[in-house]
Write an enzyme that holds these catalytic residues in place. Structure first.
Site, PDB file in Angstrom:
ATOM      1  N   SER A   1     -11.209   5.995  -6.093  1.00  0.00           N
ATOM      2  CA  SER A   1     -11.030   4.772  -5.295  1.00  0.00           C
ATOM      3  C   SER A   1     -10.286   5.057  -3.994  1.00  0.00           C
ATOM      4  O   SER A   1     -10.548   4.419  -2.978  1.00  0.00           O
ATOM      5  CB  SER A   1     -10.282   3.722  -6.115  1.00  0.00           C
ATOM      6  OG  SER A   1      -8.999   4.195  -6.476  1.00  0.00           O
ATOM      7  N   CYS A 115       1.452   1.204   8.235  1.00  0.00           N
ATOM      8  CA  CYS A 115       2.779   1.362   7.669  1.00  0.00           C
ATOM      9  C   CYS A 115       3.442   2.594   8.287  1.00  0.00           C
ATOM     10  O   CYS A 115       2.861   3.686   8.271  1.00  0.00           O
ATOM     11  CB  CYS A 115       2.696   1.519   6.155  1.00  0.00           C
ATOM     12  SG  CYS A 115       4.286   1.890   5.378  1.00  0.00           S
ATOM     13  N   ASP A 122      -2.518  -1.809   7.422  1.00  0.00           N
ATOM     14  CA  ASP A 122      -2.081  -3.159   7.079  1.00  0.00           C
ATOM     15  C   ASP A 122      -2.916  -4.150   7.882  1.00  0.00           C
ATOM     16  O   ASP A 122      -2.777  -4.244   9.106  1.00  0.00           O
ATOM     17  CB  ASP A 122      -0.595  -3.346   7.411  1.00  0.00           C
ATOM     18  CG  ASP A 122       0.315  -2.545   6.500  1.00  0.00           C
ATOM     19  OD1 ASP A 122       0.038  -2.502   5.286  1.00  0.00           O
ATOM     20  OD2 ASP A 122       1.281  -1.955   7.002  1.00  0.00           O
ATOM     21  N   HIS A 154       5.526  -5.080   8.932  1.00  0.00           N
ATOM     22  CA  HIS A 154       4.963  -6.411   9.193  1.00  0.00           C
ATOM     23  C   HIS A 154       5.881  -7.251  10.087  1.00  0.00           C
ATOM     24  O   HIS A 154       5.438  -7.868  11.064  1.00  0.00           O
ATOM     25  CB  HIS A 154       4.750  -7.164   7.877  1.00  0.00           C
ATOM     26  CG  HIS A 154       3.863  -6.476   6.890  1.00  0.00           C
ATOM     27  ND1 HIS A 154       3.114  -5.369   7.189  1.00  0.00           N
ATOM     28  CD2 HIS A 154       3.593  -6.774   5.591  1.00  0.00           C
ATOM     29  CE1 HIS A 154       2.416  -5.003   6.120  1.00  0.00           C
ATOM     30  NE2 HIS A 154       2.704  -5.825   5.143  1.00  0.00           N
ATOM     31  N   GLU A 155       7.160  -7.288   9.709  1.00  0.00           N
ATOM     32  CA  GLU A 155       8.113  -8.132  10.429  1.00  0.00           C
ATOM     33  C   GLU A 155       8.269  -7.687  11.882  1.00  0.00           C
ATOM     34  O   GLU A 155       8.385  -8.524  12.790  1.00  0.00           O
ATOM     35  CB  GLU A 155       9.478  -8.100   9.732  1.00  0.00           C
ATOM     36  CG  GLU A 155       9.466  -8.643   8.303  1.00  0.00           C
ATOM     37  CD  GLU A 155       9.106  -7.571   7.272  1.00  0.00           C
ATOM     38  OE1 GLU A 155       9.298  -7.850   6.076  1.00  0.00           O
ATOM     39  OE2 GLU A 155       8.646  -6.480   7.648  1.00  0.00           O
ATOM     40  N   ARG A 183      -0.211  -5.273  -0.349  1.00  0.00           N
ATOM     41  CA  ARG A 183      -0.197  -3.883  -0.824  1.00  0.00           C
ATOM     42  C   ARG A 183       0.950  -3.776  -1.818  1.00  0.00           C
ATOM     43  O   ARG A 183       2.076  -4.155  -1.509  1.00  0.00           O
ATOM     44  CB  ARG A 183      -0.004  -2.888   0.331  1.00  0.00           C
ATOM     45  CG  ARG A 183      -1.248  -2.692   1.154  1.00  0.00           C
ATOM     46  CD  ARG A 183      -1.257  -1.374   1.921  1.00  0.00           C
ATOM     47  NE  ARG A 183      -0.218  -1.301   2.932  1.00  0.00           N
ATOM     48  CZ  ARG A 183       0.819  -0.474   2.868  1.00  0.00           C
ATOM     49  NH1 ARG A 183       0.978   0.329   1.847  1.00  0.00           N
ATOM     50  NH2 ARG A 183       1.712  -0.460   3.836  1.00  0.00           N
ATOM     51  N   GLY A 184       0.648  -3.299  -3.013  1.00  0.00           N
ATOM     52  CA  GLY A 184       1.678  -3.251  -4.032  1.00  0.00           C
ATOM     53  C   GLY A 184       1.962  -4.603  -4.654  1.00  0.00           C
ATOM     54  O   GLY A 184       2.986  -4.783  -5.321  1.00  0.00           O
TER      55      GLY A 184
END
Length: 208
Positions: A1, A115, A122, A154-155, A183-184
């Site tokens: 995968s 990331c 992302d 992200h922030e 993710r996660g």
């Protein structure tokens, strides 16, 4: 995968004339590599419906559960050529000779960053709401796509988007809201605004 994920993300900066070309290319690659019949589906984020093509396989497609969409107008329908994949605030422009201040909401599903720790992609849907001089929508889309190779959390991405627009275009009011793919198993949806206390967290987008 993991090899499949790496293969699919190798298309991050690729250009195709039509969605059908994307489908045909991926289907041909997978069928050839796996030496087997392959089914390939694309989720249409605009309509929330399943579309796709198959290779020697007949399938019935189920309707997805009802979901919501961002309010406002989509940047993804613009016929814009994007070739800058490093963050570039200089891409942002106001509309020349606009008829005074406006209040608009724009959104896109095409946002991608990486990331800074793992290098993993992302993907996010980003909503921008503002009041002030009219922003050129094509320049806004080019700017958001320029994050494609950016390595930021992200922030930080949302903070940078807010500050770039605030510093360069001088809106009176501005909000930036991003819904990143998990993710996660962790749902991270940063929000930055100078006039709103919180975003509408009831929105459940199709690909989430």
């Amino acid at each position: 995968s993991k090899s499949l994920k790496l293969y699919l993300n190798s298309y991050n900066c690729a250009k195709f004339r039509t969605p059908e070309e994307v489908q045909q290319q991926i289907l041909a690659d997978l069928s050839s590599r796996l030496k087997a019949d392959v089914t390939f589906e694309i989720l249409d984020l605009q309509q929330g419906l399943l579309t796709g093509i198959t290779a020697d396989v007949s399938m019935q497609r189920a309707q997805p559960e009802k979901t919501h969409s961002f309010e406002g107008k989509s940047l993804d329908v613009l016929n814009v050529s994007c070739d800058q994949y490093e963050r570039d605030p200089g891409l942002l422009r106001l509309i020349k000779d606009s008829n005074g201040p406006v209040s608009e909401t724009w959104w896109t599903h095409a946002f991608k960053s990486n990331c800074p720790v793992t290098g993993q992609p992302d993907w996010a849907s980003v909503l921008i709401r503002y009041s002030g001089n009219a922003i050129d929508s094509e320049s806004l889309l080019r700017y958001l796509v320029s994050y494609r190779n950016e390595a930021e959390f992200h922030e930080h991405c949302v903070e940078n988007i807010f500050m770039d627009i605030w510093d360069r275009l001088k809106p009176e009011k501005l909000s930036v809201f991003a819904r990143f793919l998990r993710r996660g198993g962790i749902d991270i949806n940063p929000f930055r605004s100078n006039h709103e206390s919180k975003p509408d967290t009831s929105i459940y987008l199709f690909r989430q």
